[in-house]
Design a protein around this motif. Structure first.
Motif, short mmCIF file in Angstrom:
data_model
loop_
_atom_site.label_atom_id
_atom_site.label_comp_id
_atom_site.label_asym_id
_atom_site.label_seq_id
_atom_site.Cartn_x
_atom_site.Cartn_y
_atom_site.Cartn_z
N UNK A 137 1.63 36.73 72.68
CA UNK A 137 2.25 37.96 73.13
C UNK A 137 2.11 38.17 74.64
N UNK A 138 1.28 37.37 75.32
CA UNK A 138 1.10 37.53 76.77
C UNK A 138 2.40 37.32 77.54
N UNK A 139 3.34 36.59 76.93
CA UNK A 139 4.63 36.35 77.59
C UNK A 139 5.34 37.67 77.89
N UNK A 140 5.17 38.66 77.00
CA UNK A 140 5.83 39.95 77.22
C UNK A 140 5.25 40.65 78.44
N UNK A 141 3.93 40.53 78.65
CA UNK A 141 3.32 41.13 79.84
C UNK A 141 3.87 40.50 81.11
N UNK B 290 -4.78 25.64 69.19
CA UNK B 290 -3.73 26.62 68.85
C UNK B 290 -3.92 27.92 69.63
N UNK B 291 -2.80 28.55 69.98
CA UNK B 291 -2.86 29.80 70.72
C UNK B 291 -3.19 30.96 69.78
N UNK B 292 -3.88 31.93 70.31
CA UNK B 292 -4.14 33.15 69.55
C UNK B 292 -2.91 34.05 69.60
#
Length: 729
Positions: free
Chosen positions: A217-221, A210-212
């Motif tokens: 939220x890294x997608x926003x970066x 599972x992703x943390x």
């Protein structure tokens, strides 16, 4: 060196060696394989490969940069360690190395554990874009192509100058999404191929850790980096990118299992910030539900979005239930009508015909029906024809539309069933019914069960259902011994093979000079012109039909005394013709919609074929055939073939357009060498075609005559085909 394939990443679920195998088997003098492993375990899997293995780089961005710095190729292809290159991908990219572009986009398939070759959603986008290199402003919808690095080759100089110049290293090392979009945003020109060269492996979600929250939220970066590059892009480009971004965010929120519910409110809030900040001035939301969702995101109305989701899900469930009930009710009603028809006596004076999935009167069934009217007029033919093809039927043709009450009636009680493909699964053949499978070509490509090892061609074909349909056949028609053997292997069942020839080819021995002149006049071929028929086959790895020849250039190089008759495969009947702009020249005649194709063959002085079965039929005319096989390796490996056409051709073979032009401008297309090749080909593949195939079928199947009483097959060397256009003139 033209191409450097750079494999990066860990040995995910043991797939790295499969990835390396897919590349290593294609490597040649113009390509190289480099591997940048993500860890020592991945490095250990590289032993035994003719590859340059670079030091370990755990970061994906660092691995790409290291691979690009060490690469010698003019083009770079970054391949994820879990993915595969499809057969002949390296050769295809090497052949396009001179493309005047920074980026070469191509199609891919998605490989799931349950389906190894699911077509991508990019196929239509790439086909519509065409092959001409252009800037993103001229084709902003290319941003809708799946943002992978494995589905695009990057010019090495472009990568080093722009993508590896620090533009994507702030605030964080670029991920695949940012780099994929950046490749398009920074490119001066982008070229496209609507050919699938990559198999992108989709791993089971349940098999992955599972992703943390930070990983979600890294997608926003990544989108921050992308928009920094798109800041000065044209409004049309930013509009497509904006719709793509908001759709990505909403998909993650909406799709079960992608995002933990406790993270959804914060994810929605951050997505809203981007939706407001990056919205192009004057941007109009998409039509329909997608626009409603986007507007809710812009307004930050998470509760309203969730309410809409629930309502839509409830509506979908209700609609699905109603559709299922409607389908079940319709199926039940059709089944009862069909069973009622099957309870009535079989009518041995009723024959049901169909060709090419109910397209109309054509092919072997059409020739059999014509001979039936002559030899057994008491047997009434009824054609199964789709509603949209009914207006094209010859006047007076008795027909039924699939699914209708008359259709179920004749299917249930007809004494004879004739088809060149298959009747639907619902057919339950009665013992008193006779089913003849005529087929519609001599098989070069793999068919039936022989497609099991070629998933790109079989496209999820249900082989059990196929065999159930085959088990209904009483007779299987063949034009030659090769076909009889291949049918037995591809369609194993208890039917009786009929080595009688193809009825549709009878015309090649029955037509006279007047017939040849008449069809040439009908097609608009001026007297004395050389007519060359170009009839390419379908490619399973391409989205639509794009002629593999530059027809305008070919027509120009062959001169005013040559006209090209161009026939696209019937699979593309609903597509816009790429020949439209050439029709007005008079040098190219589009005969794609002209039926019957046998008439077009009679009109042609020679055939330009690739892997289409038309070459086996045309050989009956004993006229020149030239094979244009520019993608033989790709075709044979993805589609599968029964023999090496290039080793046993019916005439001269060209691998490039220049070679084809040279053959056709001189005498090689019809010289003694070509005639010798054609003679051997005819002996092998025109074995049973002698002009009496339809008569043999009707007398044996419909009239019940004994095999020894049928017309004997005339040896190939003793037959006289229809006159050539030159003789007819």
């Amino acid at each position: 060196m033209k191409l450097s394939v750079i494999v990066t990443g860990p040995d995910v679920q043991g797939h790295l060696r499969e990835c390396l195998d897919s590349v290593a088997g294609q490597s040649g003098a113009e390509s190289e394989l480099l591997v940048v492993p993500a860890d020592e375990a991945a490095r250990a899997q590289c032993d035994g490969y003719a590859a340059r293995v670079l030091p370990v780089e755990p970061s994906a961005a660092a691995a790409r940069h290291a691979g690009a710095a060490a690469a010698s190729g003019e083009w770079l292809l970054f391949l994820d360690s879990k993915d595969l290159l499809l057969p002949d991908a390296v050769r295809t990219l090497v052949e396009h190395a001179d493309t005047p572009a920074d980026v070469l986009l191509f199609d891919h398939v998605r490989a799931y554990w349950w389906d190894p070759a699911r077509p991508s959603t990019d196929t239509k986008i790439l086909a519509a874009a065409g092959h001409e290199a252009r800037g993103l402003a001229a084709a902003p919808t290319l941003l809708d192509v799946t943002p992978l690095l494995g589905n695009r080759a990057l010019r090495a100089a472009f990568y080093r100058d722009r993508l590896d110049s620090g533009l994507l290293d702030d605030p964080a090392p670029a991920g695949e999404l940012a780099t994929a979009y950046a490749s398009l945003l920074l490119a001066d020109r982008i070229a496209c191929l609507d050919t699938a060269l990559l198999a992108e492996r989709r791993l089971r979600r349940a098999s992955l850790p599972p992703l943390t929250a930070e990983q979600h939220y890294a997608l926003f970066d990544e989108y921050e980096e992308i928009w920094a590059l798109a800041e000065n892009a044209p409004v049309s480009v930013r509009g497509v990118l904006y719709d793509r971004m908001t759709a990505d965010y909403l998909r993650i929120i909406a799709r079960p299992g992608l995002l933990p519910e406790e993270l959804a409110p914060e994810f929605f809030r951050r997505a809203c910030e981007h939706a407001v900040r990056f919205r192009p001035e004057g941007h109009a939301a998409p039509d329909g539900l997608a626009g409603v969702r986007q507007n809710l995101l812009v307004k930050g109305q998470f509760a309203a979005y969730r309410t809409l989701q629930k309502a839509n899900r409830k509506q979908r469930d209700l609609t699905t239930t109603l559709h299922k009930r409607k389908r079940k009710l319709g199926a039940s009603l059709r089944r009862r009508r069909y069973e009622k028809a099957r309870s009535r006596p079989v009518d041995r004076e009723l024959a049901v015909f169909s060709a090419y999935w109910d397209r109309g009167v054509a092919c072997n069934p059409g020739a059999i029906a014509a001979k039936l009217a002559e030899l057994a007029p008491e047997i009434h033919p009824v054609w199964v024809v789709s509603a949209d093809k009914v207006p094209l039927l010859p006047p007076g043709t008795d027909h039924v539309v699939p699914g209708s009450k008359p259709y179920l009636d004749v299917l249930g009680r007809a004494g004879f069933l004739v088809n060149n493909v298959n009747f639907p699964n619902m057919l339950v053949k009665r013992p008193e019914q006779t089913y003849i499978q005529t087929h519609h070509g001599t098989p070069l490509k793999r068919m039936g069960l022989d497609q099991m090892d070629f998933p790109a061609a079989s496209k999820g074909l249900n082989f059990r259902a196929l065999l159930a349909r085959v088990d209904r056949w009483d007779y299987s028609l063949s034009a030659n011994s090769h076909s009889t053997r291949m049918w037995a292997h591809a369609y194993p069942s208890h039917y009786t093979p009929l080595d009688y020839g193809y009825p549709r080819n009878d015309v090649f021995y029955r037509a006279d000079a007047a017939d040849v002149r008449a069809v040439r006049a009908k097609l608009g071929i001026a007297p004395g012109k050389r007519a060359l028929l170009y009839a390419p086959t379908h490619r399973d790895y391409e989205a639509g039909w794009t002629p593999r020849l530059d027809l305008a250039a070919l027509a120009e190089s062959l001169g005013e005394d040559t006209v090209l008759l161009v026939r696209g495969h019937y699979f593309y009947g609903g597509s816009a013709s790429p020949l439209a702009r050439l029709r007005g020249t008079g040098r190219v005649i589009d005969v794609s919609a002209y039926d019957p194709v046998e008439d077009v063959c009679l009109a042609a002085d020679a055939l330009i074929a690739d892997y289409s079965s038309i070459q086996f039929d045309y050989a009956n005319l004993d006229r020149p055939i030239v094979i244009y096989a520019d993608d033989w390796e790709m075709y044979s490996r993805t589609r599968g073939v029964y023999f090496d056409l290039l080793a046993e051709p019916p005439g001269q073979v060209a691998r490039t357009q220049d070679e084809l032009t040279e053959i056709l401008r001189g005498d090689a297309w019809r010289d003694s060498g070509s005639a010798k090749l054609r003679a051997g080909f005819r002996q092998r593949f025109c074995e049973f075609d002698d002009g009496a195939a339809a008569e043999r079928v009707v007398r044996r199947v419909f009239l019940g005559e004994r095999p020894e009483a049928l017309p004997k097959i005339i040896p190939v060397e003793d037959r006289t085909p229809a006159p050539t256009p030159e003789e007819a003139a």
